[in-house]
Design a protein around this motif. Structure first.
Motif, PDB file in Angstrom:
ATOM      1  N   VAL A  16       0.838  -1.206   0.000  1.00 18.01           N
ATOM      2  CA  VAL A  16       0.000   0.000   0.000  1.00 18.01           C
ATOM      3  C   VAL A  16       0.871   1.253   0.000  1.00 18.01           C
ATOM      4  CG1 VAL A  16      -1.735   1.333   1.238  1.00 18.01           C
ATOM      5  CG2 VAL A  16      -1.896  -1.151   1.182  1.00 18.01           C
ATOM      6  N   ARG A  17       1.877   1.254   0.827  1.00 16.79           N
ATOM      7  CA  ARG A  17       2.723   2.436   0.912  1.00 16.79           C
ATOM      8  C   ARG A  17       3.562   2.609  -0.357  1.00 16.79           C
ATOM      9  NH1 ARG A  17       6.041   2.061   6.310  1.00 16.79           N
ATOM     10  NH2 ARG A  17       6.793   4.066   5.540  1.00 16.79           N
ATOM     11  N   GLY A  18       3.792   1.531  -1.047  1.00 15.86           N
ATOM     12  CA  GLY A  18       4.588   1.597  -2.265  1.00 15.86           C
ATOM     13  C   GLY A  18       3.786   1.916  -3.511  1.00 15.86           C
ATOM     14  N   ARG A  19       2.514   1.473  -3.571  1.00 13.68           N
ATOM     15  CA  ARG A  19       1.754   1.636  -4.821  1.00 13.68           C
ATOM     16  C   ARG A  19       0.328   2.096  -4.630  1.00 13.68           C
ATOM     17  NH1 ARG A  19       3.775  -4.349  -6.642  1.00 13.68           N
ATOM     18  NH2 ARG A  19       1.791  -4.492  -7.727  1.00 13.68           N
ATOM     19  N   GLY A  20      -0.064   2.372  -3.396  1.00 15.46           N
ATOM     20  CA  GLY A  20      -1.442   2.827  -3.178  1.00 15.46           C
ATOM     21  C   GLY A  20      -2.381   1.668  -2.914  1.00 15.46           C
ATOM     22  N   PHE A  21      -3.520   1.972  -2.341  1.00 16.86           N
ATOM     23  CA  PHE A  21      -4.450   0.914  -1.949  1.00 16.86           C
ATOM     24  C   PHE A  21      -5.089   0.253  -3.166  1.00 16.86           C
ATOM     25  CE2 PHE A  21      -8.597  -0.545  -0.145  1.00 16.86           C
ATOM     26  CZ  PHE A  21      -8.090  -1.441   0.762  1.00 16.86           C
ATOM     27  N   ALA A  22      -5.466   1.038  -4.128  1.00 20.81           N
ATOM     28  CA  ALA A  22      -6.055   0.482  -5.343  1.00 20.81           C
ATOM     29  C   ALA A  22      -4.974  -0.113  -6.248  1.00 20.81           C
ATOM     30  CB  ALA A  22      -6.830   1.564  -6.101  1.00 20.81           C
ATOM     31  N   GLY A  23      -3.727   0.124  -5.899  1.00 19.75           N
ATOM     32  CA  GLY A  23      -2.633  -0.275  -6.762  1.00 19.75           C
ATOM     33  C   GLY A  23      -2.070  -1.657  -6.498  1.00 19.75           C
ATOM     34  N   CYS A  97       3.617   7.488   3.175  1.00 13.79           N
ATOM     35  CA  CYS A  97       2.819   7.320   4.385  1.00 13.79           C
ATOM     36  C   CYS A  97       1.588   6.495   4.031  1.00 13.79           C
ATOM     37  CB  CYS A  97       2.388   8.677   4.934  1.00 13.79           C
ATOM     38  SG  CYS A  97       1.200   8.571   6.298  1.00 13.79           S
ATOM     39  N   LEU A  98       1.316   5.488   4.847  1.00 12.34           N
ATOM     40  CA  LEU A  98       0.154   4.637   4.593  1.00 12.34           C
ATOM     41  C   LEU A  98      -1.129   5.459   4.471  1.00 12.34           C
ATOM     42  CD1 LEU A  98      -0.883   1.569   4.661  1.00 12.34           C
ATOM     43  CD2 LEU A  98      -1.540   2.103   6.999  1.00 12.34           C
ATOM     44  N   CYS A  99      -1.297   6.387   5.383  1.00 14.69           N
ATOM     45  CA  CYS A  99      -2.540   7.151   5.405  1.00 14.69           C
ATOM     46  C   CYS A  99      -2.607   8.176   4.283  1.00 14.69           C
ATOM     47  CB  CYS A  99      -2.731   7.797   6.771  1.00 14.69           C
ATOM     48  SG  CYS A  99      -3.029   6.542   8.050  1.00 14.69           S
ATOM     49  N   ALA A 100      -1.462   8.638   3.833  1.00 16.50           N
ATOM     50  CA  ALA A 100      -1.450   9.519   2.670  1.00 16.50           C
ATOM     51  C   ALA A 100      -1.882   8.726   1.436  1.00 16.50           C
ATOM     52  CB  ALA A 100      -0.059  10.107   2.463  1.00 16.50           C
ATOM     53  N   ALA A 101      -1.385   7.501   1.340  1.00 12.06           N
ATOM     54  CA  ALA A 101      -1.749   6.647   0.209  1.00 12.06           C
ATOM     55  C   ALA A 101      -3.261   6.429   0.177  1.00 12.06           C
ATOM     56  CB  ALA A 101      -1.022   5.311   0.299  1.00 12.06           C
ATOM     57  N   LEU A 102      -3.841   6.262   1.345  1.00 13.04           N
ATOM     58  CA  LEU A 102      -5.286   6.070   1.404  1.00 13.04           C
ATOM     59  C   LEU A 102      -6.019   7.384   1.175  1.00 13.04           C
ATOM     60  CD1 LEU A 102      -5.330   3.656   4.463  1.00 13.04           C
ATOM     61  CD2 LEU A 102      -5.922   3.074   2.119  1.00 13.04           C
ATOM     62  N   ALA A 103      -5.496   8.468   1.740  1.00  9.01           N
ATOM     63  CA  ALA A 103      -6.173   9.762   1.624  1.00  9.01           C
ATOM     64  C   ALA A 103      -6.302  10.194   0.165  1.00  9.01           C
ATOM     65  CB  ALA A 103      -5.432  10.818   2.424  1.00  9.01           C
TER      66      ALA A 103
ATOM     67  N   THR B  14     -10.462  15.390 -13.089  1.00  8.84           N
ATOM     68  CA  THR B  14     -11.283  15.353 -11.875  1.00  8.84           C
ATOM     69  C   THR B  14     -11.261  13.965 -11.247  1.00  8.84           C
ATOM     70  OG1 THR B  14     -12.729  17.067 -12.754  1.00  8.84           O
ATOM     71  CG2 THR B  14     -13.601  15.715 -10.966  1.00  8.84           C
ATOM     72  N   LEU B  15     -11.343  12.949 -12.080  1.00 15.74           N
ATOM     73  CA  LEU B  15     -11.330  11.579 -11.561  1.00 15.74           C
ATOM     74  C   LEU B  15      -9.998  11.243 -10.901  1.00 15.74           C
ATOM     75  CD1 LEU B  15     -13.267   9.769 -14.427  1.00 15.74           C
ATOM     76  CD2 LEU B  15     -13.962   9.878 -12.035  1.00 15.74           C
ATOM     77  N   VAL B  16      -8.908  11.551 -11.567  1.00 12.54           N
ATOM     78  CA  VAL B  16      -7.599  11.226 -10.994  1.00 12.54           C
ATOM     79  C   VAL B  16      -7.380  12.004  -9.702  1.00 12.54           C
ATOM     80  CG1 VAL B  16      -5.109  11.276 -11.331  1.00 12.54           C
ATOM     81  CG2 VAL B  16      -6.601  10.703 -13.240  1.00 12.54           C
ATOM     82  N   ARG B  17      -7.709  13.268  -9.727  1.00 10.60           N
ATOM     83  CA  ARG B  17      -7.476  14.079  -8.532  1.00 10.60           C
ATOM     84  C   ARG B  17      -8.428  13.677  -7.410  1.00 10.60           C
ATOM     85  NH1 ARG B  17      -7.699  20.173 -10.249  1.00 10.60           N
ATOM     86  NH2 ARG B  17      -7.216  20.417  -8.028  1.00 10.60           N
ATOM     87  N   GLY B  18      -9.543  13.103  -7.757  1.00  5.87           N
ATOM     88  CA  GLY B  18     -10.522  12.713  -6.749  1.00  5.87           C
ATOM     89  C   GLY B  18     -10.312  11.316  -6.189  1.00  5.87           C
ATOM     90  N   ARG B  19      -9.777  10.398  -7.009  1.00  7.68           N
ATOM     91  CA  ARG B  19      -9.670   9.013  -6.563  1.00  7.68           C
ATOM     92  C   ARG B  19      -8.369   8.323  -6.893  1.00  7.68           C
ATOM     93  NH1 ARG B  19     -15.547   7.942  -9.296  1.00  7.68           N
ATOM     94  NH2 ARG B  19     -14.803   5.821  -9.672  1.00  7.68           N
ATOM     95  N   GLY B  20      -7.428   9.040  -7.474  1.00  8.12           N
ATOM     96  CA  GLY B  20      -6.155   8.415  -7.809  1.00  8.12           C
ATOM     97  C   GLY B  20      -6.173   7.817  -9.207  1.00  8.12           C
ATOM     98  N   PHE B  21      -5.003   7.569  -9.738  1.00  4.33           N
ATOM     99  CA  PHE B  21      -4.889   7.091 -11.122  1.00  4.33           C
ATOM    100  C   PHE B  21      -5.400   5.661 -11.256  1.00  4.33           C
ATOM    101  CE2 PHE B  21      -2.354   5.552 -14.823  1.00  4.33           C
ATOM    102  CZ  PHE B  21      -2.879   6.418 -15.756  1.00  4.33           C
ATOM    103  N   GLY B 106       3.831   5.524  -6.868  1.00  2.00           N
ATOM    104  CA  GLY B 106       5.237   5.130  -6.738  1.00  2.00           C
ATOM    105  C   GLY B 106       5.733   4.119  -7.743  1.00  2.00           C
ATOM    106  N   GLU B 107       6.225   3.013  -7.253  1.00  2.00           N
ATOM    107  CA  GLU B 107       6.853   1.995  -8.083  1.00  2.00           C
ATOM    108  C   GLU B 107       5.919   1.410  -9.137  1.00  2.00           C
ATOM    109  OE1 GLU B 107       6.295  -1.517  -4.905  1.00  2.00           O
ATOM    110  OE2 GLU B 107       8.143  -0.372  -4.614  1.00  2.00           O
ATOM    111  N   ALA B 108       4.620   1.439  -8.854  1.00  2.00           N
ATOM    112  CA  ALA B 108       3.662   0.856  -9.794  1.00  2.00           C
ATOM    113  C   ALA B 108       3.396   1.793 -10.969  1.00  2.00           C
ATOM    114  CB  ALA B 108       2.351   0.534  -9.081  1.00  2.00           C
ATOM    115  N   LEU B 109       3.840   3.027 -10.835  1.00  2.00           N
ATOM    116  CA  LEU B 109       3.575   4.012 -11.876  1.00  2.00           C
ATOM    117  C   LEU B 109       4.497   3.791 -13.069  1.00  2.00           C
ATOM    118  CD1 LEU B 109       1.640   6.520 -11.863  1.00  2.00           C
ATOM    119  CD2 LEU B 109       3.695   7.897 -11.508  1.00  2.00           C
ATOM    120  N   PRO B 110       3.908   3.792 -14.277  1.00  4.00           N
ATOM    121  CA  PRO B 110       4.749   3.648 -15.468  1.00  4.00           C
ATOM    122  C   PRO B 110       5.870   4.680 -15.453  1.00  4.00           C
ATOM    123  CG  PRO B 110       2.434   3.541 -16.058  1.00  4.00           C
ATOM    124  CD  PRO B 110       2.489   3.865 -14.610  1.00  4.00           C
ATOM    125  N   GLU B 111       7.026   4.236 -15.829  1.00  6.99           N
ATOM    126  CA  GLU B 111       8.228   5.067 -15.827  1.00  6.99           C
ATOM    127  C   GLU B 111       7.987   6.432 -16.477  1.00  6.99           C
ATOM    128  OE1 GLU B 111      10.960   4.495 -14.247  1.00  6.99           O
ATOM    129  OE2 GLU B 111      11.792   6.401 -14.954  1.00  6.99           O
TER     130      GLU B 111
END
Lengths: 187, 187
Positions: A16-23, A97-103, B14-21, B106-111
């Motif tokens: 989660v901290r590395g790639r996000g919760f949905a990641g 931060c875990l909570c930043a990733a979730l936020a 709006t979607l990315v900023r609201g819920r992440g990529f 982070g790491e999961a994001l395409p280079e």
DNA sequence: AAAGATCTACCTACTTAATGGTAGGCAATG
DNA sequence: CATTGCCTACCATTAAGTAGGTAGATCTTT
């Protein structure tokens, strides 16, 4: 005994901290732990259950660290500096931060998790406020600003620095920001 | 003419900023725009293409705003305050920073995207550094600290405040943090 | 202490829905 | 008539979660 469960929590936190919760997916976690995907559901029926447990465990670890800082460091600025060091670890490991990733997930985040991370931040805010108030009282922290306002300011700076300096993989830059922050708080 | 494309970019942002990529799908975007999912691929073959275009458009909008601030506001602290106001809009709308949302991945994001957001932050850093340096030269910004260090500090504080105060839906708290930041920069 | 019952932790195999992406058609436009 | 912009229909993959089973530990009862 409860080894697998602990391992699941540890690896999940890293994910989660590395790639996000949905990641990350249960499949990723299963592979990281060396267990079958379905077995995860035995420990954490749903992903939200896992996330909530993760936040609680993370908050507990922080609580212990915060108590230790208050016990070991006497002055306000020193305590804030020690608090900032906790974030530095994330930059060094490339973990946010875990909570930043979730936020970041915002509206898409299950209500339950949103409440959990709000509680996490409120706990830190309360700790910081108390530390800053004590620092103002003993003259180690500059007065004139409300501790509650200052507490939000401190978290914001550290969370932001972690977010950005992790991207740049620059612990040194994080340390600079922390130094500026602490310097500005001194009496 | 290019109406649909612009609408796609707007809604996707709006979607990315609201819920992440990772937190939104082409299906979500299709529904938001009122188009079929497959049609999005006509404009943006892959999700990474869309993301990259998003970052460039976002950076361009910021560039224009930054230029306007430099033209309209004469002093250093005033410029930083105006810069902070840009973030405040996000808090008010419940939207995070696009690049923060991507950075969390982070790491999961395409280079490719990682490079794009690094460029975004570097652009802001350069602008802030120039503004702070000019402020120190004209005496409006307190001297003694390197502009480059101060620039990172400013971004960190604002990104972190946006992250946290969006969660708490508290523009007022964001404004407090911004005020403390600007006050601390004055000569 | 032996025998049965129950529980724990894991497995294989599966379902359902959603994901990003593709193929190919068709109507309007320039 | 070729390009643009959208469509329907599809594909392979992956998502979270379920069903049901099994080996071994633990508790219960005689």
């Amino acid at each position: 005994m409860r080894d697998t469960r602990a391992e699941l929590l540890s690896q999940a936190e890293t994910l989660v901290r590395g790639r996000g919760f949905a990641g990350f997916s249960y499949a990723d976690l299963a592979e990281a732990v060396g267990i079958r995907k379905a077995s995860i559901h035995h420990h954490f029926p749903t992903k939200v259950d896992l996330g909530a447990t993760l936040v609680v465990a993370y908050a507990d670890r922080y609580d212990a660290a915060l108590a230790a800082i208050r016990a070991d460091v006497p002055d306000g600025p020193g305590r804030i500096a020690a608090y900032g060091q906790l974030y530095l670890g994330g930059v060094e490991q490339g973990l946010g931060c875990l909570c930043a990733a979730l936020a970041i997930e915002g509206e898409a985040l299950p209500e339950r998790l949103r409440g959990d991370i709000a509680t996490f931040f409120e706990g830190h805010l309360a700790w910081l406020e108390a530390v800053l108030r004590a620092g103002q009282a003993d003259g180690s922290v500059r007065s004139g600003l409300e501790p509650a306002v200052l507490a939000r300011y401190v978290i914001a700076t550290l969370e932001g620095a972690l977010l950005m300096e992790r991207l740049f993989a620059s612990p040194a830059a994080f340390a600079d920001t922390l130094a500026v922050l602490v310097e500005g708080l001194k009496a």
